[in-house]
Design a protein around this motif. Structure first.
Motif, mmCIF file in Angstrom:
data_model
loop_
_atom_site.group_PDB
_atom_site.id
_atom_site.type_symbol
_atom_site.label_atom_id
_atom_site.label_comp_id
_atom_site.label_asym_id
_atom_site.label_seq_id
_atom_site.Cartn_x
_atom_site.Cartn_y
_atom_site.Cartn_z
ATOM 1 N N ASN A 178 0.816 -1.212 0.000
ATOM 2 C CA ASN A 178 0.000 0.000 0.000
ATOM 3 C C ASN A 178 0.852 1.266 0.000
ATOM 4 O OD1 ASN A 178 -2.722 1.012 0.008
ATOM 5 N ND2 ASN A 178 -2.383 1.717 2.106
ATOM 6 N N LYS A 227 -6.768 4.891 -6.485
ATOM 7 C CA LYS A 227 -5.419 4.697 -5.947
ATOM 8 C C LYS A 227 -5.048 5.794 -4.961
ATOM 9 C CE LYS A 227 -3.825 2.197 -10.025
ATOM 10 N NZ LYS A 227 -2.840 2.102 -11.129
ATOM 11 N N ASN A 228 -4.226 5.433 -3.991
ATOM 12 C CA ASN A 228 -3.763 6.414 -3.008
ATOM 13 C C ASN A 228 -2.583 7.203 -3.563
ATOM 14 O OD1 ASN A 228 -1.476 4.761 -2.780
ATOM 15 N ND2 ASN A 228 -2.189 3.777 -0.910
ATOM 16 N N LYS A 229 -1.960 8.027 -2.746
ATOM 17 C CA LYS A 229 -0.867 8.876 -3.213
ATOM 18 C C LYS A 229 0.363 8.081 -3.626
ATOM 19 C CE LYS A 229 0.886 9.725 1.491
ATOM 20 N NZ LYS A 229 1.186 10.775 2.501
ATOM 21 N N THR A 257 -5.950 0.973 -2.560
ATOM 22 C CA THR A 257 -6.115 0.603 -1.155
ATOM 23 C C THR A 257 -7.314 -0.315 -0.911
ATOM 24 O OG1 THR A 257 -5.067 2.660 -0.451
ATOM 25 C CG2 THR A 257 -6.410 1.507 1.175
#
Length: 472
Positions: free
Chosen positions: A143, A325-327, A332
């Protein structure tokens, strides 16, 4: 878009096919195969599986070149038979990927038991607890984008291949033809019949199929290859190399220990066979290699099922939230969903008599669904374009690949396929909700019919499990 100089070459893609497919299976192969078959039947089984897998690789090679517009292995199902079949293929591939992690966890803990005996039973409550912690830590790492570390992948690849090749070389040196030919076909009192060999071949199929899960690696990475032709060729070469490595690693021990001795080997068998060959250091050498290898494969295959969910979401087969999507560029929600499923099945393993066999059989059963759909699309595409040069041959290749996949799942994995139906139920709900959001209706008539069959099969499976008719 990456420049041509930054594209992946054929050697790298071939290595990707080999290293993606080699996970935990090869380290347990000798004992599992000995339980199933004598050396003669094992050799016939390898010939059958080798032919079927090469036919599948030929399908992937052909479709990579002919349908270069399609991305992802499940896209063939969607293109050939509609979005519902695309969903069935993608969901099956997703299941296979994380079920492989459940198998990794079992072998990892058994290997850890070589150094710490408390973990020798890979599915004990303590082993499952520790494996669960590792699984969630790997999910956390992925992640945060750690899965792309090139140095880590290089180290893992080396640690994976060195012990395997060392084992093969030593096994060749110590090979004893007399031991190998003793009861070559099993204990049949000198009478060799199909009825005596066929059950051994049947028992070998699922064991052998599991170690080839991952051969589609070059297909998945085809968009980053220098050309689709190179990616297809890498699949064929990689599969041929895998077949050679697996056959040697599993057949050579028959020439060092009797079948009865191999059957009694603790898992992972390669550790204890090599220890007998060279002494205590051999067991430690293979064990360390396995631990590093499985951790690396576990890390890679933690990301792969999440990416599959993301691609399915992008293609409108499941809710778009799975593609978010996360940074760090990691999906996630897809990661957490996948890790949760791994956790559920790890708990189930506590109650399984043969935990590793249960995990890899489920993994194989679910991937066979995806592979069968690829072969079916190869047949359809080749028939539709049968006037073009070479497509009649490709049609025959597709038929051979499809028949092989159907035979494998029918002969040795139907109960595992039924268990997989249970996991399809929540997926169908997600698919129907997504379809409603995108088109205003849940399912068409054919999709409803197929869904009713799947759900009914899942309900019957759960009932049979409760009644003890299907054993884990």
């Amino acid at each position: 878009m990456a420049s041509q100089s930054h594209k992946i070459n054929g050697v790298s893609l071939t290595a990707l096919v080999i290293t993606t497919a080699i996970g935990s299976g090869i380290f347990a192969l000798s004992s599992d195969l000995a339980i199933a078959a004598a050396p003669g039947a094992a050799l016939i089984s390898w010939a059958i599986v080798g032919f079927g897998i090469l036919m599948l690789a030929a399908c992937l090679n052909n479709l990579l070149n002919k349908r270069s517009d399609l991305e992802g292995i499940f896209a063939y199902g969607k293109a050939g038979f509609g979005p519902f079949v695309g969903f069935i293929s993608g969901w099956g591939y997703w299941m296979s990927a994380w079920l492989g992690n459940v198998a990794f966890a079992t072998v990892f803990m058994s290997t850890l038991g070589y150094f710490f005996p408390i973990f020798q039973r890979g599915n004990s409550p303590l082993s499952i607890l520790v494996a669960s912690v590792i699984a969630w830590l790997l999910t956390l790492l992925v992640n945060h984008g750690v899965e792309s570390a090139t140095l880590m992948n290089t180290i893992i690849t080396v640690c994976k291949l060195i012990p395997i090749f060392t084992f093969i070389v030593v096994a060749i040196v110590l090979f004893n033809g007399h031991i190998f030919t003793t009861q070559f076909w099993g204990n049949f009192r000198g009478i060799l019949t199909l009825g005596a060999i066929a059950p051994q071949i049947k028992s070998s199929l699922m064991i052998m199929m599991f170690v080839f899960v991952g051969i589609e690696g070059a297909t998945i990475m085809a968009s980053r290859a220098k050309s689709r032709k190179i990616a297809g060729r890498a699949t064929l070469i990689g599969v041929s190399c895998l077949l050679f490595i697996y056959a040697l690693a599993s057949i050579l021990p028959y020439g060092y220990l009797s079948r009865a001795e191999l059957v009694q080997m603790k898992q992972p068998a390669m550790v204890f066979i090599f220890e007998k060959m060279v002494g205590q250091w051999g067991g430690s050498f293979i064990s360390i290699g396995i631990l590093v290898s499985i951790l690396g494969a576990w890390l890679s295959w933690t990301m792969l099922p999440a990416e599959t969910l993301g691609m399915m979401a992008e293609q409108g087969l499941i809710p778009k939230g799975f593609a978010k999507k996360n940074k760090h560029g990691a999906p996630t929600l897809a990661l957490i969903t996948t890790a949760s499923m791994v956790q559920v099945f790890m708990i189930v393993l506590v109650f399984a008599e043969r935990a590793y066999e249960f995990a890899y059989s489920l993994c194989t059963a679910s991937i066979v669904v995806c592979y069968a759909i690829v072969a079916a699309y190869q047949i359809k595409y080749s028939w539709q374009n049968r006037g073009q040069k070479g497509n009649r041959l490709q049609l025959l290749i597709g038929v051979a690949a499809l028949m092989f996949q159907l035979v494998v799942i029918t002969l040795s994995g139907l109960q595992y396929l039924f268990i997989c139906l249970v996991v399809y139920v929540p997926g169908i709900i997600l698919y129907a909700l997504t379809l409603k959001q995108n088109t205003g209706q849940y399912l068409n008539r054919l999709e409803w019919s197929a869904s009713v069959l799947i759900v009914s099969g899942a309900v019957i499976t759960v009932a049979l499990m409760i009644m003890g008719r299907i054993n884990l």
